[in-house]
Design an enzyme around this catalytic site. Structure first.
Site, PDB file in Angstrom:
ATOM      1  N   GLU A   1      14.268 -19.525  -9.444  1.00  0.00           N
ATOM      2  CA  GLU A   1      13.951 -18.159  -9.857  1.00  0.00           C
ATOM      3  C   GLU A   1      13.199 -18.162 -11.198  1.00  0.00           C
ATOM      4  O   GLU A   1      12.255 -17.395 -11.403  1.00  0.00           O
ATOM      5  CB  GLU A   1      15.258 -17.345  -9.951  1.00  0.00           C
TER       6      GLU A   1
ATOM      7  N   HIS B   1      12.551 -38.336  -6.698  1.00  0.00           N
ATOM      8  CA  HIS B   1      11.961 -38.535  -5.366  1.00  0.00           C
ATOM      9  C   HIS B   1      10.512 -38.062  -5.304  1.00  0.00           C
ATOM     10  O   HIS B   1       9.989 -37.829  -4.223  1.00  0.00           O
ATOM     11  CB  HIS B   1      12.815 -37.835  -4.309  1.00  0.00           C
TER      12      HIS B   1
ATOM     13  N   CYS C   1       0.853  -1.182   0.000  1.00  0.00           N
ATOM     14  CA  CYS C   1       0.000   0.000   0.000  1.00  0.00           C
ATOM     15  C   CYS C   1       0.891   1.234   0.000  1.00  0.00           C
ATOM     16  O   CYS C   1       1.944   1.254   0.623  1.00  0.00           O
ATOM     17  CB  CYS C   1      -0.942   0.088   1.182  1.00  0.00           C
TER      18      CYS C   1
ATOM     19  N   LYS D   1       9.578 -16.520 -11.722  1.00  0.00           N
ATOM     20  CA  LYS D   1       9.321 -15.475 -12.731  1.00  0.00           C
ATOM     21  C   LYS D   1       8.156 -15.876 -13.615  1.00  0.00           C
ATOM     22  O   LYS D   1       7.271 -15.068 -13.886  1.00  0.00           O
ATOM     23  CB  LYS D   1      10.543 -15.270 -13.634  1.00  0.00           C
TER      24      LYS D   1
ATOM     25  N   ARG E   1       3.530  -0.328  -4.979  1.00  0.00           N
ATOM     26  CA  ARG E   1       3.237  -0.883  -3.655  1.00  0.00           C
ATOM     27  C   ARG E   1       1.873  -1.561  -3.589  1.00  0.00           C
ATOM     28  O   ARG E   1       1.483  -2.085  -2.540  1.00  0.00           O
ATOM     29  CB  ARG E   1       3.300   0.216  -2.595  1.00  0.00           C
TER      30      ARG E   1
ATOM     31  N   ASN F   1      -1.063   1.875   5.796  1.00  0.00           N
ATOM     32  CA  ASN F   1      -0.267   0.817   5.170  1.00  0.00           C
ATOM     33  C   ASN F   1       0.165  -0.114   6.297  1.00  0.00           C
ATOM     34  O   ASN F   1       0.663   0.360   7.310  1.00  0.00           O
ATOM     35  CB  ASN F   1       0.938   1.478   4.478  1.00  0.00           C
ATOM     36  N   GLY F   2      -0.057  -1.421   6.135  1.00  0.00           N
ATOM     37  CA  GLY F   2       0.325  -2.354   7.192  1.00  0.00           C
ATOM     38  C   GLY F   2      -0.890  -3.108   7.707  1.00  0.00           C
ATOM     39  O   GLY F   2      -1.913  -3.186   7.026  1.00  0.00           O
TER      40      GLY F   2
ATOM     41  N   GLU G   1       4.739 -15.803 -11.685  1.00  0.00           N
ATOM     42  CA  GLU G   1       4.207 -14.522 -11.221  1.00  0.00           C
ATOM     43  C   GLU G   1       3.722 -13.630 -12.347  1.00  0.00           C
ATOM     44  O   GLU G   1       2.804 -12.832 -12.134  1.00  0.00           O
ATOM     45  CB  GLU G   1       5.177 -13.789 -10.294  1.00  0.00           C
TER      46      GLU G   1
ATOM     47  N   LYS H   1       5.202  -4.542  -5.125  1.00  0.00           N
ATOM     48  CA  LYS H   1       6.663  -4.519  -5.212  1.00  0.00           C
ATOM     49  C   LYS H   1       7.331  -4.534  -3.844  1.00  0.00           C
ATOM     50  O   LYS H   1       8.413  -5.061  -3.688  1.00  0.00           O
ATOM     51  CB  LYS H   1       7.060  -3.253  -5.984  1.00  0.00           C
TER      52      LYS H   1
ATOM     53  N   TRP I   1      -2.896  -2.542  -1.608  1.00  0.00           N
ATOM     54  CA  TRP I   1      -2.668  -3.975  -1.817  1.00  0.00           C
ATOM     55  C   TRP I   1      -3.474  -4.648  -0.716  1.00  0.00           C
ATOM     56  O   TRP I   1      -3.161  -4.526   0.469  1.00  0.00           O
ATOM     57  CB  TRP I   1      -1.185  -4.300  -1.691  1.00  0.00           C
TER      58      TRP I   1
HETATM   59  C1  F6R Z   1       9.688 -11.589  -7.354  1.00  0.00           C
HETATM   60  C2  F6R Z   1       9.984 -10.566  -6.376  1.00  0.00           C
HETATM   61  C3  F6R Z   1       9.771 -10.891  -4.946  1.00  0.00           C
HETATM   62  C4  F6R Z   1      10.785 -10.138  -4.058  1.00  0.00           C
HETATM   63  C5  F6R Z   1      10.445 -10.345  -2.591  1.00  0.00           C
HETATM   64  C6  F6R Z   1      11.449  -9.662  -1.674  1.00  0.00           C
HETATM   65  O1  F6R Z   1       9.966 -11.157  -8.640  1.00  0.00           O
HETATM   66  O2  F6R Z   1      10.353  -9.472  -6.710  1.00  0.00           O
HETATM   67  O3  F6R Z   1       9.816 -12.257  -4.705  1.00  0.00           O
HETATM   68  O4  F6R Z   1      12.066 -10.592  -4.341  1.00  0.00           O
HETATM   69  O5  F6R Z   1       9.171  -9.829  -2.332  1.00  0.00           O
HETATM   70  O6  F6R Z   1      11.472  -8.287  -1.889  1.00  0.00           O
HETATM   71  P1  F6R Z   1      12.706  -7.419  -1.476  1.00  0.00           P
HETATM   72  O7  F6R Z   1      13.854  -7.813  -2.332  1.00  0.00           O
HETATM   73  O8  F6R Z   1      12.277  -6.001  -1.720  1.00  0.00           O
HETATM   74  O9  F6R Z   1      12.982  -7.703  -0.019  1.00  0.00           O
END
Ligand code: F6R
Length: 606
Positions: A479, A502, A2, A483, A27, A98-99, A486, A601, A74
């Site tokens: 990763e 396994h 947020c 990617k 956010r 926010n929170g 998401e 983000k 969010w």
């Molecule tokens: C995926 C992604 C998230 C962040 C995670 C941690 O593409 O960006 O998995 O890596 O939310 O965020 P930070 O790096 O800001 O602590």
């Protein structure tokens, strides 16, 4: 998560509030809203979905107040509908938050019993009624907020305005970041300095437990105990960080293509490139005496940390513990004497990572963090900060921050190896030279993107995709799967190649693409055996490897050939094809690549 803004302006603030919210959309983007003081009473406009919906609403129903707050959401408590959108308000007070207010159920029950009627499913509304209740008892706004704050539990950042108060805004920070901007006869509030960059570069960051009384003439800050405190005024560099997509269709594409530059920039911070040496900043601790490194992070940053574990163990022969921060913080793990706790975070605000940091500090660890936002809470609470110089990452799916985290971790591994006498000067030179080549090698891959477009069309038809990797390629498989899921919403999982038999091998049939990340290194042969197990069951193998396909010995559905690199740097190189595969698949499927559903983000809730 947020985003919060607030403006005590000298002219109507609605347009500037929306402008600031646009820079906070990373956010969260489930809904947006603003509220202003209009001729003494409070008015708000809210809309479900992206900010553009709020903008249309404001065109037909404008707000003209000079004092206002705004929010981009969010969703945590309550569906992302207009009814649950912030600001929340009563006739007397309007709140953006926010929170999470952890005790909102108790508060709601108490306030309902007193006759307050709740309209939304949110935790935030409890704050509105709590402050209103204090005002009803005849308290002045500042005293009402002070009393209300004492009753709130949880992690929050709040912006509050009041009916009949055109020159007052109150901000409070407990666990979620807040920046106060100083203008000429105007004051601003924001979740970060980037939101405020067009208005001012003079910023005061609130510290944990702080709350602030803002008026156009300035701000008074109080700490948790209610003492008036002085917090430094700093000059923010955020204005120089405002960014656009350039010639790219999405921020994510731009950020993938920026990698050669930003990795090079990050490496130059830790290497003496001319002499092929590490030039590591002083961590305030003798690197040779560290007994163990404990890494904590979330999501993509965790996968970067996992690569770091392989590197530090291999090149420095130093034991490394790693866990996702959301587990690490509750495990109450014993931490060693002379331990280094290392936190990896793009935003520097991730709630679980921050909580783990505080646990590590309380348990006597030296704290170092690899962060992309230098003014972030994690950076400010660390003994030593290792910045990644990726620049602002706007795409919600992390790309360039990940590879810059890897760059910093690789340099740390070499610095530790050297300090511990594990690697010789000649080996140091070899490893540093390999790192310096990474930007050029990634560039060469980025000039050959067409193959990913074709492959993406095939991938877009899959329901499930498996990613396999071994050694330091295992985190890249994880990763890659993250990617893809998401941004394309295709179910994908990453596995250590040796784990396949396994259990996960049961999933394989001719409809399941299996993406194998397998650079030609001393583990290739082992991974080849796993690839053959997949082939024997009809799986469609997409191989990402510089090895000659003859060495694989089975039919491949596709073969992506990254440039040959030193084993140290393969994770950096192989990160790029998995990013491109996910990106082009999402583009082909027409998803919202930069703002995928349900994500945000900066994850400031637990
Ligand atoms: C995926 C992604 C998230 C962040 C995670 C941690 O593409 O960006 O998995 O890596 O939310 O965020 P930070 O790096 O800001 O602590």
């Amino acid at each position: 998560m947020c985003g919060i803004v607030g403006i005590l302006g000298s002219k109507p603030v609605a347009t500037d509030l929306v402008d600031a919210l646009r820079r906070l959309e990373y956010r969260g983007y489930d809904s947006a809203g603003i509220a202003t003081v209009e001729n003494g009473h409070l008015e708000r406009r809210r809309a479900e979905g992206k900010l553009r919906n709020l903008e249309s609403r404001l065109l037909s129903e404008p707000l003209t107040g000079r004092t206002g707050i705004g929010h981009t959401r969010w969703a945590t408590h309550g569906r992302p509908t207009e009814r649950n959108a912030h600001p929340h308000m009563s006739a007397k007070v309007s709140v953006v938050h926010n929170g999470i207010i952890e005790n909102f159920r108790e508060l709601k029950a108490e306030l309902t019993a007193k006759g307050h009627s709740f309209e939304t499913d949110t935790d935030t509304e409890a704050v509105v009624h709590l402050v209103s209740d204090e005002l009803d008892q005849g308290r002045r706004p500042i005293d009402a907020v002070r009393a209300a704050l004492g009753k709130l539990k949880g992690a929050f950042a709040l912006g509050i305005i009041f009916a009949g108060e055109d020159d007052l805004m109150i901000a409070a920070r407990q666990g979620s970041p807040l920046a106060i901007g100083h203008g000429r006869g105007e004051m601003y509030l924001g979740s970060d300095a980037i939101a405020l960059a067009p208005f001012t570069d003079a910023i005061t960051y609130l510290e944990e437990g702080d709350w602030a009384v803002m008026r156009r003439s300035g701000v008074e800050v109080f700490d948790r105990a209610g003492e008036c405190v002085t917090r430094p005024l700093v000059k923010s560099v955020a204005s120089s960080l405002l960014v656009d997509k350039g010639n790219h269709r999405h921020f994510m594409a731009k950020e993938i293509h920026e990698q050669p530059d930003v990795i090079s920039h990050t490496l130059s911070n830790y290497l003496d490139m001319a002499n092929a040496r590490v030039a590591f900043p002083d961590l305030g601790v003798d690197l040779a005496k560290i007994s163990r490194v404990t890494i904590s992070a979330c999501g993509t940053a965790y996968y970067a940390g996992l690569v770091g574990k392989y590197w530090i163990e291999r090149y420095a022969r130093l034991p490394v513990e790693i866990d996702v921060a959301s587990e690490a913080r509750y495990r109450e793990a014993p931490l060693p004497d002379s331990g280094l706790a290392l936190f990896v975070s793009q935003s520097g605000e991730t709630a679980d990572t921050l909580a783990t940091l505080r646990y590590a500090r309380a348990n006597g660890q030296r704290i170092a963090s690899i962060v992309n936002v230098r003014t972030s809470t994690i950076a400010r609470e660390s003994d030593a900060v290792l910045p990644t110089l990726a620049g602002p990452e706007i795409g919600v799916a992390s790309t360039k921050a990940f590879t810059c985290q890897l760059a910093a971790l690789a340099c740390l591994a070499i610095a530790l190896g050297k300090a511990r006498g594990v690697i010789s000067e000649a080996q140091e030179q070899e490893l540093v030279t390999a790192l310096v080549e990474v930007p050029r090698l990634i560039s060469s891959m980025l000039h050959n993107e067409e193959q990913f477009v074709e492959l993406a069309q095939a991938l877009s038809k899959a329901r499930d995709v498996l990613y396999l990797g071994r050694g330091s390629s295992y985190p890249i498989a994880l990763e890659g799967a993250l990617k893809l899921k998401e941004i394309s919403y295709i179910h994908a999982e990453g596995y250590a190649a040796g784990e396949l038999k396994h259990g996960p091998i049961a999933l394989i049939d001719e409809n399941v693409p299996v993406i194998v990340v397998a650079p030609e290194d001393d583990l290739l042969e082992k991974t080849v055996s796993n690839v053959q197990e997949v082939a024997a069951r009809g799986g469609q193998i997409i191989l990402i490897s510089n090895a000659n396909p003859e060495k694989i010995g089975c039919a491949l559905a596709a073969h992506i050939v990254p440039p040959t690199a030193h084993p140290l740097t393969n994770p950096l190189i192989y990160a790029v094809p998995v990013q491109l595969l996910a990106y082009h698949t999402a583009v082909f499927m027409g998803t919202d690549v930069d703002q995928p559903r349900n994500l945000a983000k900066s994850v400031t809730v637990e």
